[in-house]
Write a protein that holds these residues in place. Structure first.
Motif, PDB file in Angstrom:
ATOM      1  N   ASP A 109       1.813  47.979  34.085  1.00 56.98           N
ATOM      2  CA  ASP A 109       2.450  46.660  34.122  1.00 56.98           C
ATOM      3  C   ASP A 109       2.796  46.240  35.548  1.00 56.98           C
ATOM      4  N   LEU A 110       3.141  47.199  36.396  1.00 59.43           N
ATOM      5  CA  LEU A 110       3.379  46.861  37.806  1.00 59.43           C
ATOM      6  C   LEU A 110       2.116  46.288  38.441  1.00 59.43           C
ATOM      7  N   LEU A 111       0.966  46.829  38.094  1.00 59.50           N
ATOM      8  CA  LEU A 111      -0.293  46.283  38.614  1.00 59.50           C
ATOM      9  C   LEU A 111      -0.569  44.893  38.053  1.00 59.50           C
ATOM     10  N   ARG A 112      -0.131  44.636  36.841  1.00 58.90           N
ATOM     11  CA  ARG A 112      -0.270  43.291  36.268  1.00 58.90           C
ATOM     12  C   ARG A 112       0.594  42.300  37.054  1.00 58.90           C
ATOM     13  N   LEU A 113       1.800  42.725  37.396  1.00 57.51           N
ATOM     14  CA  LEU A 113       2.712  41.851  38.137  1.00 57.51           C
ATOM     15  C   LEU A 113       2.269  41.661  39.590  1.00 57.51           C
ATOM     16  N   ASP A 149       1.358  37.883  41.536  1.00 57.35           N
ATOM     17  CA  ASP A 149       1.772  37.683  42.932  1.00 57.35           C
ATOM     18  C   ASP A 149       3.237  38.048  43.152  1.00 57.35           C
ATOM     19  N   PHE A 150       3.737  38.954  42.359  1.00 53.44           N
ATOM     20  CA  PHE A 150       5.156  39.291  42.410  1.00 53.44           C
ATOM     21  C   PHE A 150       5.613  39.744  43.793  1.00 53.44           C
ATOM     22  N   TRP A 151       4.850  40.589  44.427  1.00 52.00           N
ATOM     23  CA  TRP A 151       5.285  41.170  45.703  1.00 52.00           C
ATOM     24  C   TRP A 151       5.438  40.107  46.786  1.00 52.00           C
ATOM     25  N   SER A 152       4.713  38.999  46.665  1.00 50.93           N
ATOM     26  CA  SER A 152       4.803  37.947  47.681  1.00 50.93           C
ATOM     27  C   SER A 152       6.169  37.263  47.676  1.00 50.93           C
ATOM     28  N   MET A 199      10.682  45.640  41.832  1.00 46.99           N
ATOM     29  CA  MET A 199       9.402  46.353  41.864  1.00 46.99           C
ATOM     30  C   MET A 199       9.595  47.797  42.331  1.00 46.99           C
ATOM     31  N   ARG A 200      10.399  47.996  43.365  1.00 47.83           N
ATOM     32  CA  ARG A 200      10.675  49.355  43.852  1.00 47.83           C
ATOM     33  C   ARG A 200      11.331  50.193  42.759  1.00 47.83           C
ATOM     34  N   ALA A 201      12.331  49.593  42.103  1.00 48.93           N
ATOM     35  CA  ALA A 201      13.060  50.322  41.059  1.00 48.93           C
ATOM     36  C   ALA A 201      12.138  50.663  39.892  1.00 48.93           C
ATOM     37  N   ARG A 202      11.294  49.732  39.525  1.00 48.30           N
ATOM     38  CA  ARG A 202      10.422  49.987  38.370  1.00 48.30           C
ATOM     39  C   ARG A 202       9.383  51.059  38.691  1.00 48.30           C
ATOM     40  N   PHE A 203       8.861  51.063  39.911  1.00 48.21           N
ATOM     41  CA  PHE A 203       7.897  52.095  40.288  1.00 48.21           C
ATOM     42  C   PHE A 203       8.563  53.467  40.285  1.00 48.21           C
ATOM     43  N   GLN A 204       9.755  53.542  40.826  1.00 50.02           N
ATOM     44  CA  GLN A 204      10.452  54.824  40.843  1.00 50.02           C
ATOM     45  C   GLN A 204      10.850  55.237  39.426  1.00 50.02           C
ATOM     46  N   PHE A 205      11.175  54.266  38.593  1.00 55.58           N
ATOM     47  CA  PHE A 205      11.468  54.538  37.180  1.00 55.58           C
ATOM     48  C   PHE A 205      10.239  55.164  36.513  1.00 55.58           C
ATOM     49  N   LYS A 210      -1.064  42.193  41.510  1.00 52.76           N
ATOM     50  CA  LYS A 210      -2.489  42.550  41.440  1.00 52.76           C
ATOM     51  C   LYS A 210      -3.017  43.147  42.740  1.00 52.76           C
ATOM     52  N   ASP A 211      -2.409  42.848  43.877  1.00 48.68           N
ATOM     53  CA  ASP A 211      -2.861  43.415  45.145  1.00 48.68           C
ATOM     54  C   ASP A 211      -2.276  44.799  45.408  1.00 48.68           C
ATOM     55  N   ASP A 212      -1.329  45.205  44.613  1.00 46.84           N
ATOM     56  CA  ASP A 212      -0.740  46.548  44.657  1.00 46.84           C
ATOM     57  C   ASP A 212      -0.261  46.952  46.047  1.00 46.84           C
ATOM     58  N   ASN A 213       0.655  46.182  46.585  1.00 46.51           N
ATOM     59  CA  ASN A 213       1.232  46.485  47.889  1.00 46.51           C
ATOM     60  C   ASN A 213       2.023  47.788  47.901  1.00 46.51           C
ATOM     61  N   GLN A 214       2.372  48.301  46.733  1.00 50.78           N
ATOM     62  CA  GLN A 214       3.171  49.519  46.631  1.00 50.78           C
ATOM     63  C   GLN A 214       2.341  50.792  46.524  1.00 50.78           C
ATOM     64  N   GLY A 215       1.069  50.672  46.230  1.00 47.67           N
ATOM     65  CA  GLY A 215       0.241  51.856  46.048  1.00 47.67           C
ATOM     66  C   GLY A 215       0.356  52.476  44.669  1.00 47.67           C
ATOM     67  N   VAL A 216       0.697  51.683  43.686  1.00 44.35           N
ATOM     68  CA  VAL A 216       0.816  52.171  42.311  1.00 44.35           C
ATOM     69  C   VAL A 216      -0.515  52.724  41.819  1.00 44.35           C
ATOM     70  N   ARG A 217      -1.620  52.163  42.299  1.00 47.50           N
ATOM     71  CA  ARG A 217      -2.945  52.604  41.848  1.00 47.50           C
ATOM     72  C   ARG A 217      -3.175  54.087  42.140  1.00 47.50           C
ATOM     73  N   TYR A 218      -2.646  54.580  43.247  1.00 48.09           N
ATOM     74  CA  TYR A 218      -2.823  55.996  43.581  1.00 48.09           C
ATOM     75  C   TYR A 218      -2.061  56.881  42.591  1.00 48.09           C
ATOM     76  N   PHE A 219      -0.857  56.467  42.246  1.00 47.95           N
ATOM     77  CA  PHE A 219      -0.070  57.171  41.238  1.00 47.95           C
ATOM     78  C   PHE A 219      -0.827  57.182  39.910  1.00 47.95           C
ATOM     79  N   LEU A 220      -1.365  56.016  39.541  1.00 43.59           N
ATOM     80  CA  LEU A 220      -2.093  55.912  38.275  1.00 43.59           C
ATOM     81  C   LEU A 220      -3.343  56.779  38.253  1.00 43.59           C
ATOM     82  N   LEU A 221      -4.055  56.854  39.361  1.00 46.15           N
ATOM     83  CA  LEU A 221      -5.249  57.716  39.400  1.00 46.15           C
ATOM     84  C   LEU A 221      -4.888  59.153  39.046  1.00 46.15           C
TER      85      LEU A 221
END
Length: 188
Positions: A139-143, A103-106, A114-120, A145-156
């Motif tokens: 790991d961002l998805l672990r932190l 629930d990190f994004w909440s 989170m922004r910095a780590r995704f861009q990293f 789980k609802d993926d408010n950043q859209g990391v899942r699209y990058f991962l795909l």
């Protein structure tokens, strides 16, 4: 990119406002400079980031902004994003990482990290450090789980390029994404 910069400036302004209570009147000009992000030039944004770092060396957003504005050298950007991630980790402390997994994004205060780590992760991908990039994204998805950043699209995309079809299937069937109806998700 403009929306990201506007969000970043707004949250940087909020961070500076919180620092004002600790850093007295010296942060006021920074907060005022961010009131209208559309009028803040690149030079002013870099000055703002430097000023924020003078007040708090753990201001992840300041390093993030410096990486975004600093030029085209991927290695230098990577270094700044890495520093932003480290600053975010220090600012948050171990307790947030232990108690808020999923629930990190909440928690608003985690967003600069989170922004910095995704861009990293993205920067690692760009310089062909692909396995590391995927590790950070997973790991961002672990932190969050609802993926408010859209990391899942990058991962795909990462998994597809790397030929990791089993990981694509796991990601597509992961809750809460399993029932997603976006075109990107549906046609993958």
């Amino acid at each position: 990119r403009e929306a990201t910069e506007e969000v970043l400036l707004t949250e940087l302004r909020q961070t500076v406002a919180r620092m004002q209570a600790v850093a007295s009147d010296e942060a006021i000009p920074i907060a005022c400079a961010c009131d209208d992000p559309s009028t803040v030039s690149k030079v002013e944004r870099l000055k703002l980031a430097s000023e924020a770092l003078r007040i708090s060396p753990d201001c992840s957003d300041a390093y993030f902004m410096m990486a975004m504005e600093g030029g085209a050298d991927p290695e230098e950007q990577l270094k700044l994003y890495s520093t932003a991630v480290e600053a975010g980790e220090r600012a948050l402390g171990k307790g947030d990482f232990e108690h808020h997994v999923g629930d990190f994004w909440s928690m608003i205060e985690t967003r600069p990290y989170m922004r910095a780590r995704f861009q990293f992760a993205r920067c690692l991908w760009w310089i062909n450090r692909r396995d590391e990039a995927v590790e950070h994204a997973v790991d961002l998805l672990r932190l969050n789980k609802d993926d408010n950043q859209g990391v899942r699209y990058f991962l795909l995309g990462c998994f597809a390029i790397l030929g990791r079809m089993d990981q694509i299937e796991l990601l597509l069937n992961r809750s809460p994404f399993k029932s997603e109806a976006s075109p990107y998700w549906t046609y993958t």
